[in-house]
Design an enzyme around this catalytic site. Structure first.
Site, PDB file in Angstrom:
ATOM      1  N   SER A 153       0.883  -1.186   0.000  1.00  0.00           N
ATOM      2  CA  SER A 153       0.000   0.000   0.000  1.00  0.00           C
ATOM      3  C   SER A 153       0.912   1.224   0.000  1.00  0.00           C
ATOM      4  CB  SER A 153      -0.842  -0.033   1.274  1.00  0.00           C
ATOM      5  OG  SER A 153      -1.320   1.243   1.612  1.00  0.00           O
ATOM      6  N   TYR A 166      -3.129  -1.289  10.119  1.00  0.00           N
ATOM      7  CA  TYR A 166      -3.029  -1.495   8.664  1.00  0.00           C
ATOM      8  C   TYR A 166      -1.705  -0.935   8.158  1.00  0.00           C
ATOM      9  CZ  TYR A 166      -4.353  -1.250   3.704  1.00  0.00           C
ATOM     10  OH  TYR A 166      -4.400  -1.405   2.339  1.00  0.00           O
TER      11      TYR A 166
HETATM   12  N1  NAD Z   1      -8.431  -0.700  -2.500  1.00  0.00           N
HETATM   13  C1  NAD Z   1      -7.407   0.065  -2.215  1.00  0.00           C
HETATM   14  O1  NAD Z   1      -7.455   1.304  -2.358  1.00  0.00           O
HETATM   15  C2  NAD Z   1      -6.133  -0.538  -1.736  1.00  0.00           C
HETATM   16  C3  NAD Z   1      -5.022   0.292  -1.607  1.00  0.00           C
HETATM   17  C4  NAD Z   1      -3.833  -0.237  -1.172  1.00  0.00           C
HETATM   18  C5  NAD Z   1      -3.743  -1.578  -0.875  1.00  0.00           C
HETATM   19  N2  NAD Z   1      -4.836  -2.364  -1.002  1.00  0.00           N
HETATM   20  C6  NAD Z   1      -4.669  -3.773  -0.670  1.00  0.00           C
HETATM   21  O2  NAD Z   1      -5.098  -4.558  -1.765  1.00  0.00           O
HETATM   22  C7  NAD Z   1      -5.548  -5.833  -1.272  1.00  0.00           C
HETATM   23  C8  NAD Z   1      -6.923  -6.104  -1.842  1.00  0.00           C
HETATM   24  O3  NAD Z   1      -7.835  -5.163  -1.292  1.00  0.00           O
HETATM   25  P1  NAD Z   1      -9.197  -4.721  -1.997  1.00  0.00           P
HETATM   26  O4  NAD Z   1      -9.194  -3.254  -1.984  1.00  0.00           O
HETATM   27  O5  NAD Z   1      -9.398  -5.469  -3.244  1.00  0.00           O
HETATM   28  O6  NAD Z   1     -10.238  -5.160  -0.883  1.00  0.00           O
HETATM   29  P2  NAD Z   1     -11.353  -6.269  -0.902  1.00  0.00           P
HETATM   30  O7  NAD Z   1     -11.975  -6.206   0.453  1.00  0.00           O
HETATM   31  O8  NAD Z   1     -12.229  -6.120  -2.072  1.00  0.00           O
HETATM   32  O9  NAD Z   1     -10.510  -7.624  -1.060  1.00  0.00           O
HETATM   33  C9  NAD Z   1      -9.831  -8.237   0.002  1.00  0.00           C
HETATM   34  C10 NAD Z   1     -10.106  -9.726  -0.067  1.00  0.00           C
HETATM   35  O10 NAD Z   1      -9.372 -10.371   0.972  1.00  0.00           O
HETATM   36  C11 NAD Z   1     -10.178 -11.434   1.433  1.00  0.00           C
HETATM   37  N3  NAD Z   1      -9.775 -11.853   2.779  1.00  0.00           N
HETATM   38  C12 NAD Z   1      -9.889 -11.156   3.936  1.00  0.00           C
HETATM   39  N4  NAD Z   1      -9.471 -11.907   4.963  1.00  0.00           N
HETATM   40  C13 NAD Z   1      -9.071 -13.097   4.435  1.00  0.00           C
HETATM   41  C14 NAD Z   1      -8.562 -14.287   5.001  1.00  0.00           C
HETATM   42  N5  NAD Z   1      -8.395 -14.435   6.328  1.00  0.00           N
HETATM   43  N6  NAD Z   1      -8.248 -15.303   4.178  1.00  0.00           N
HETATM   44  C15 NAD Z   1      -8.453 -15.197   2.840  1.00  0.00           C
HETATM   45  N7  NAD Z   1      -8.945 -14.091   2.246  1.00  0.00           N
HETATM   46  C16 NAD Z   1      -9.263 -13.063   3.055  1.00  0.00           C
HETATM   47  C17 NAD Z   1     -11.594 -10.854   1.427  1.00  0.00           C
HETATM   48  O11 NAD Z   1     -12.579 -11.871   1.485  1.00  0.00           O
HETATM   49  C18 NAD Z   1     -11.593 -10.054   0.147  1.00  0.00           C
HETATM   50  O12 NAD Z   1     -12.106 -10.793  -0.941  1.00  0.00           O
HETATM   51  C19 NAD Z   1      -5.495  -5.747   0.243  1.00  0.00           C
HETATM   52  O13 NAD Z   1      -4.283  -6.293   0.705  1.00  0.00           O
HETATM   53  C20 NAD Z   1      -5.511  -4.257   0.502  1.00  0.00           C
HETATM   54  O14 NAD Z   1      -4.919  -3.922   1.720  1.00  0.00           O
HETATM   55  C21 NAD Z   1      -6.035  -1.886  -1.413  1.00  0.00           C
END
Ligand code: NAD
Length: 263
Positions: A153, A166
């Site tokens: 991130s 986080y």
């Molecule tokens: N969306 C953003 O702006 C953003 C920015 C920076 C980083 N990220 C990172 O990108 C990644 C994906 O995030 P996203 O935005 O798509 O969110 P999202 O919530 O759509 O996806 C996260 C996924 O992780 C799964 N998950 C959670 N706990 C779990 C577990 N114990 N075992 C297996 N799966 C599990 C959830 O079911 C979900 O499908 C994450 O690591 C998030 O921190 C997202």
């Protein structure tokens, strides 16, 4: 096929390879699954909920991506081992692991709940470490090794207000990625990270207050959110054993310029 598309396919194509995407039912994981799949890889969507996984696989099938799903809880080592065994049973091997599971909770520092801190670390960092351990053991047996992509991130680079656990976990993601990269660099295992900026999704929509959105736009030189498919180019570069052959331990920020802006 023209010379240039043959050239690009050789460089970035993932035909015959298998990618396991943990968190693949989520928004960013889904976009990565679509991109990696359309580059030719067979996709294993690995996530917690059956319905979300099924729906993701259907969406992938609709765009011609070969995919299946397996349920996993990244906080449970036995579950990760079953995911590896299940993936190998169906496909014979795993070439790529994409660690995209993540959770987030926002509070002021004095309200940070230690139990919630542990829960966030269990998914975002400890779970990632364990999945890397389990999958690397298998990738070491592949003739062509393997490639791991961890999702960090902009918090990997700097703290953002109110997301203490986080932010600390995501700082750890880059450190973990670099440490794995250096240990396995001469064993055909590459490990890199993508650090996304702001892509509104399930896990962060709830903390996007009006004030926060204004701060994000002010701090993002492109003055807009990212679209999940804008992560795909960096992912293909880092995952491809040809295009990314000399890249390991890299943390690529896909953030509209957020981490280069300072005023
Ligand atoms: N969306 C953003 O702006 C953003 C920015 C920076 C980083 N990220 C990172 O990108 C990644 C994906 O995030 P996203 O935005 O798509 O969110 P999202 O919530 O759509 O996806 C996260 C996924 O992780 C799964 N998950 C959670 N706990 C779990 C577990 N114990 N075992 C297996 N799966 C599990 C959830 O079911 C979900 O499908 C994450 O690591 C998030 O921190 C997202």
């Amino acid at each position: 096929m023209s010379t240039s598309s043959t050239y690009l396919e050789k460089l970035f194509g993932l035909q015959g390879e298998v990618a396991v995407i943990i968190g693949g039912a989520g928004e960013l994981g889904g976009a990565l699954a679509a991109g990696i799949g359309q580059a030719g890889a067979h996709i294993v969507v690995a996530d917690m909920g059956e319905a979300a996984c099924k729906s993701r696989v259907e969406k992938l099938a609709n765009i011609g991506v070969s995919a299946e799903y397996l349920i996993v809880d990244i906080t449970n080592r036995e579950s990760i081992k079953s995911l590896l065994a299940g993936s190998k049973k169906k496909t014979g091997k795993v070439d790529m692991l994409i660690n995209c599971a993540g959770i987030n909770v926002g509070t002021p520092f004095l309200e940070v709940d230690p139990a919630m801190w542990d829960k966030i670390f269990a998914v975002n960092l400890k779970g990632m470490m364990e999945s890397c351990q389990v999958f690397i053991e298998s990738m070491l047996q592949n003739e062509s090794g393997g490639s791991i992509l961890n999702i960090g991130s902009v918090n990997s680079d700097r703290p953002l207000s109110r997301v203490f656990a986080y932010a600390a976990s995501k700082a750890g993601v880059v450190n973990l990625t670099q440490n794995i990269a250096q240990e396995f660099a001469d064993k055909k295992i590459r490990c890199n990270a993508i650090c996304p900026g702001f892509f509104p999704a399930e896990q962060n929509r709830k903390i996007l207050s009006e004030e926060r959105i204004a701060n994000i736009m002010n701090g993002t030189p492109m003055r807009r959110y990212g679209s999940p498919d804008e992560l795909v180019g960096a992912a293909l570069l880092l995952l491809s054993q040809r295009a990314g052959s000399y890249m390991t331990g890299a943390a690529v920020y896909v953030d509209g310029g957020f981490t280069c802006s300072w005023f």
